[in-house]
Design a protein around this motif. Structure first.
Motif, PDB file in Angstrom:
ATOM      1  N   UNK A   1       0.808  -1.234   0.000  1.00  0.00           N
ATOM      2  CA  UNK A   1       0.000   0.000   0.000  1.00  0.00           C
ATOM      3  C   UNK A   1       0.834   1.274   0.000  1.00  0.00           C
ATOM      4  N   UNK A   2       2.107   1.146  -0.364  1.00  0.00           N
ATOM      5  CA  UNK A   2       2.960   2.342  -0.422  1.00  0.00           C
ATOM      6  C   UNK A   2       2.546   3.212  -1.615  1.00  0.00           C
ATOM      7  N   UNK A   3       2.265   2.580  -2.757  1.00  0.00           N
ATOM      8  CA  UNK A   3       1.807   3.332  -3.926  1.00  0.00           C
ATOM      9  C   UNK A   3       0.534   4.104  -3.613  1.00  0.00           C
ATOM     10  N   UNK A   4      -0.392   3.426  -2.953  1.00  0.00           N
ATOM     11  CA  UNK A   4      -1.656   4.081  -2.582  1.00  0.00           C
ATOM     12  C   UNK A   4      -1.383   5.276  -1.666  1.00  0.00           C
ATOM     13  N   UNK A   5      -0.502   5.080  -0.692  1.00  0.00           N
ATOM     14  CA  UNK A   5      -0.197   6.169   0.248  1.00  0.00           C
ATOM     15  C   UNK A   5       0.433   7.356  -0.484  1.00  0.00           C
ATOM     16  N   UNK A   6       1.260   7.076  -1.499  1.00  0.00           N
ATOM     17  CA  UNK A   6       1.885   8.160  -2.263  1.00  0.00           C
ATOM     18  C   UNK A   6       0.840   8.929  -3.070  1.00  0.00           C
ATOM     19  N   UNK A   7      -0.087   8.197  -3.684  1.00  0.00           N
ATOM     20  CA  UNK A   7      -1.149   8.868  -4.442  1.00  0.00           C
ATOM     21  C   UNK A   7      -1.970   9.754  -3.501  1.00  0.00           C
ATOM     22  N   UNK A   8      -2.312   9.201  -2.352  1.00  0.00           N
ATOM     23  CA  UNK A   8      -3.115   9.975  -1.391  1.00  0.00           C
ATOM     24  C   UNK A   8      -2.351  11.213  -0.898  1.00  0.00           C
ATOM     25  N   UNK A   9      -1.045  11.064  -0.731  1.00  0.00           N
ATOM     26  CA  UNK A   9      -0.244  12.203  -0.267  1.00  0.00           C
ATOM     27  C   UNK A   9      -0.201  13.307  -1.328  1.00  0.00           C
TER      28      UNK A   9
END
Ligand SMILES: CC(C)(COP(=O)(O)OP(=O)(O)OC[C@H]1O[C@@H](n2cnc3c(N)ncnc32)[C@H](O)[C@@H]1OP(=O)(O)O)[C@@H](O)C(=O)NCCC(=O)NCCS
Length: 151
Positions: A83-91
């Motif tokens: 979920x690192x990619x997801x967290x980056x998109x959200x950031x």
């Protein structure tokens, strides 16, 4: 995961992220990127190891205002599916909102399931069916120059 904003980082710092990019960072391009306030670079660290990044560019048009373009998103292979990619998109969404952007957009390959799944998880809008065209210039001899758009 610790997401740090390295949008204004010096070329030396950006060079340490080279393994996350398609190619090694070029110092002149890194400096131009870091000096431009419309360019954004968020990096995910796992215990001080750079594990992924997202880059974005604020784009402005007279009749529309400013939106965020997701230039690139990448997570180093050993760190994927956490979920690192997801967290980056959200950031990047959060940063775009804080800057007053009216939206965000990205282009990706229609068969890139990992990217599509990640953008969906990060709260993307509806896919639009458009075609992306690219022009590639030979810059090995420097810019062509002389294109004065004001005359
Ligand atoms: C796309 C990429 C950044 C995803 O990073 P990631 O941190 O692994 O993504 P997430 O863990 O946040 O995944 C979120 C969701 O996307 C989907 N997804 C992610 N990777 C997937 C894969 N390989 N296959 C199918 N679905 C996938 C899943 O639904 C996942 O949720 P889940 O793990 O709970 O099932 C990464 O695969 C990557 O760097 N790929 C190469 C570069 C690239 O294609 N970048 C996008 C260019 S626009």
């Amino acid at each position: 995961v610790d997401i740090r904003d390295l949008s204004n980082a010096a070329p030396d710092t950006i060079a340490t992220l080279g393994h996350l990019f398609d190619d090694a960072a070029v110092p002149t391009a890194s400096r131009r990127f870091g000096d431009d306030p419309n360019h954004h670079l968020l990096v995910a660290f796992v215990e001080d190891t750079p594990a992924g990044f997202i880059s974005g560019v604020e784009m402005t048009h007279p009749d529309k205002g400013t939106e965020m373009f997701v230039y690139e998103l990448g997570v180093d292979e050993p760190f994927r599916r956490r979920r690192i990619g997801t967290a980056l998109v959200e950031a990047l969404v959060a940063k775009a909102r804080s800057l007053g952007c009216f939206g965000m957009w990205v282009a990706t390959d229609a068969d890139n399931e990992a990217a599509l799944g990640t953008y969906r998880a990060g709260g993307s809008g509806e896919p639009e069916h458009q075609v992306v065209l690219t022009w590639t210039f030979d810059t090995s001899a420097g810019p062509d120059g002389a294109a004065n758009l004001h005359t």
